[in-house]
Scaffold this motif. Structure first.
Motif, PDB file in Angstrom:
ATOM      1  N   ALA A 124     -95.913 -31.844 -64.050  1.00 23.22           N
ATOM      2  CA  ALA A 124     -96.667 -33.023 -64.468  1.00 23.22           C
ATOM      3  C   ALA A 124     -98.154 -32.731 -64.524  1.00 23.22           C
ATOM      4  N   ASP A 125     -98.640 -31.879 -63.646  1.00 19.93           N
ATOM      5  CA  ASP A 125    -100.074 -31.617 -63.579  1.00 19.93           C
ATOM      6  C   ASP A 125    -100.507 -30.499 -64.531  1.00 19.93           C
ATOM      7  N   LEU A 126     -99.692 -29.413 -64.651  1.00 16.88           N
ATOM      8  CA  LEU A 126    -100.084 -28.249 -65.434  1.00 16.88           C
ATOM      9  C   LEU A 126     -99.333 -28.130 -66.750  1.00 16.88           C
ATOM     10  N   GLY A 127     -98.112 -28.684 -66.795  1.00 22.88           N
ATOM     11  CA  GLY A 127     -97.269 -28.522 -67.983  1.00 22.88           C
ATOM     12  C   GLY A 127     -96.038 -27.700 -67.636  1.00 22.88           C
ATOM     13  N   PRO A 128     -94.874 -28.101 -68.141  1.00 27.48           N
ATOM     14  CA  PRO A 128     -93.636 -27.414 -67.741  1.00 27.48           C
ATOM     15  C   PRO A 128     -93.518 -25.989 -68.257  1.00 27.48           C
TER      16      PRO A 128
END
Length: 605
Positions: A124-128
């Motif tokens: 959610a914070d960095l990208g999957p």
């Protein structure tokens, strides 16, 4: 019409012509629409192996959830962190409520939840797809999938589901067509299913099909148990034992009672529950062939009873004490010869009569055991040998079996085959409330030990396959459940006897007085053979004389039952019984309801 459709039309027309002349056409690959068949086949494979594919499905769900969070809800990562912590803690602490009974299972579930929550937070914070998140998810999913794939209970559950999916065919093959499985539970030793029987089928029908069911389900011989469901006649519990929980002996954990009023713990059922049964005011029978474990069951019973300060134990062992001599320090009396056994039983009847007279005089119904007034338990090893070598013992044991309940005089007998000849012609066997059947050689012996019709009802003691295994029939245990008694070896018997010997009680004053009266009567009769009712003669004679006097002095309208009870000091049942005996000999007559008087035959005997 297109060329393809015309070609298919021509093939169908040719097929109709072939059928008209009795020829069955063969379909080719070109005749079929392959794509839907492939899709259906893949779907069936996925459904069949859904349990094995579950880790991959969860990993795909986590990846999709991470993409959704990153795209639309990136600011929710703190919520994901808090939710992960709460869920992991709940699984670690209360996982047993969601079918995770073992700590290692709860730890695995909590760790897997924490891993998924941490990855979602970073996604959610960095990208999957930010490195190295995809690799971490892939490798982590495979590593965490290994315990899932290897878990015994999961594999057993899958195997059971696949087996039971074929139940309609199995039921048809074994003769239970129309029955169906309602639920299934996998446990440590196998699995249990709730079976709904077809219309008109009974539990007895299913029990008779047990060998066929073992073959159809592919189990070992003797692995299936079928028990009725008391609430519904068309339900049955079918249990498959894949791993015998009683394959090894169960060490005796020590005495489980501190009073004879408490139920004795004899062993364990196959589901791990305790075999508990009270012996107070209940006679018991231990049966089974030599080497089946009767002596072990008797040792376990003595291990508990000798710990009770409100129970006195007498023993009879005509094998010169080979079985009961190790308990001699805890037995108040031990008879090892026919003569000693005859005297012991005669004294037991004397105590029974003395206690019965005391209860009658006090207006009481039962003898309440206590350290100052202990219950009396008579344990007889190889009862058939006692009856054969001591002909007079039968009338004593019969009297105890019939009348010993209220005065707390209990009979426990062990024998190999309790036939009518072995048990005598009296009521001993019919009065045995508690029956333990160890292994028997012949099927008909099941009914001899447990009662008529028990073999047909599913009590298959002839299938017990190890010493110490038994079936118990008692008011609390009315369905056939296999159990195994504890192992109390010779060293354990010696230690237990030494520990319990100092706290054994003494015989109460009423019983001692009854024995003294019995000895005095024998001495006055020149050591004649005693009668089992000798200890009651004096008290009963006085009551009968008082009854006769009251009836002779009765007015014309007779004397009431209450007045007769007061005059004799006896209970209502005793008075009615004597009046009926006198009425049959035409010595008394009933003037009105509840009022009696003497006839001339009584006045002039």
């Amino acid at each position: 019409m297109s060329r393809h459709r015309a070609s298919r039309y021509e093939m169908r027309r040719n097929a109709r012509r072939m059928r008209r002349y009795g020829i069955q056409p063969v379909a080719t690959v070109n005749d079929l629409d392959v794509a839907p068949l492939v899709i259906v086949g893949i779907a069936r494979l996925i459904w069949r192996y859904r349990s094995e594919l579950a880790p991959l499905a969860i990993a795909a769900s986590v990846l999709a959830t991470g993409m959704i969070l990153r795209r639309w809800l990136p600011e929710w990562w703190p919520t994901v962190v808090l939710s992960t912590i709460a869920m992991a803690a709940a699984l670690a602490i209360g996982g047993r409520w969601v079918n995770l009974p073992r700590p290692i299972e709860r730890g695995y579930a909590a760790f897997t939840t924490a891993f998924a929550g941490a990855w979602l937070t970073l996604a959610a914070d960095l990208g999957p797809f930010t490195a190295p998140l995809p690799a971490v998810l892939g490798v982590g999913s495979l590593v965490l999938a290994v315990p899932w794939w290897a878990h015994r209970r999961r594999r057993a559950r899958v195997r059971v589901e696949r087996t039971l999916a074929a139940w309609p065919d199995i039921a048809q093959a074994v003769g239970l067509a129309g029955s169906r499985i309602q639920s299934a539970i996998v446990d440590l030793w196998g699995y249990r299913v709730r079976l709904k029987l077809g219309r008109g089928q009974t539990v007895e029908d299913a029990i008779n099909k047990m060998p066929a069911l073992e073959s159809a389900l592919g189990t070992r011989r003797g692995a299936i148990r079928i028990q009725p469901v008391p609430e519904l006649a068309n339900r049955a519990d079918l249990r498959v034992i894949e791993k015998d929980p009683h394959a090894d002996a169960i060490p005796w954990p020590g005495p489980s009672v501190t009073s004879v009023t408490q139920p004795v713990k004899l062993g364990l059922f196959e589901d791990g529950s305790l075999v508990r049964v009270p012996f107070l005011r209940r006679h018991g029978l231990f049966g089974g062939i030599a080497g089946a474990g009767k002596s072990g069951g008797v040792n376990v019973l003595l291990g508990d009873l000798t710990a009770c300060p409100d129970a006195i134990i007498w023993g009879i062992d005509l094998k010169r004490g080979m079985e009961l001599m190790p308990w001699a320090s805890c037995l108040d009396r031990l008879a090892t010869t026919p003569q000693a056994a005859d005297g012991l039983l005669a004294d037991a009847v004397a105590i029974l009569d003395g206690r019965a007279d005391h209860l009658t005089q006090q207006g009481l119904r039962v003898w309440e055991p206590s350290p100052d007034a202990p219950a009396l338990i008579i344990l007889i090893d190889e009862y058939a040998e006692l009856i054969e070598e001591t002909p007079g013992a039968e009338r004593y044991t019969d009297s105890i079996a019939r009348r010993g309940r209220a005065p707390a005089v209990t009979l426990v007998a062990a024998t190999q085959r309790p036939s009518q000849r072995a048990m005598g012609k009296g009521a001993v066997r019919s009065q045995m409330d508690i029956r333990l059947s160890f292994r028997v050689r012949e099927q008909r012996d099941v009914d001899l030990i447990l009662g008529q019709g028990m073999l047909k009802a599913g009590w298959h003691a002839h299938r017990l396959d190890a010493p110490g295994k038994f079936l118990i029939s008692a008011p609390e245990h009315d369905v056939p459940r296999r159990a195994r008694t504890y192992l109390l070896d010779d060293e354990g018997v010696q230690r237990t006897a030494e520990r319990h010997a100092p706290c054994r009680p003494s015989l109460d004053g009423i019983s001692v007085a009854a024995l003294e009266a019995h000895e005095a009567l024998k001495a006055s009769q020149g050591a004649a053979k005693p009668s089992p009712r000798h200890a009651r003669d004096s008290g009963v004679r006085e009551a009968e004389e008082a009854l006769t006097l009251a009836l002779r002095q009765a007015p014309d309208d007779g004397v009431s039952i209450g007045d007769l009870m007061q005059a004799t000091g006896m209970r209502r049942t005793w008075v009615y019984q004597r009046l009926q005996d006198l009425g049959r000999t035409r010595q008394v007559e009933q003037v009105a309801r509840g009022r009696w008087r003497a006839l001339p035959e009584m006045d002039n005997p």
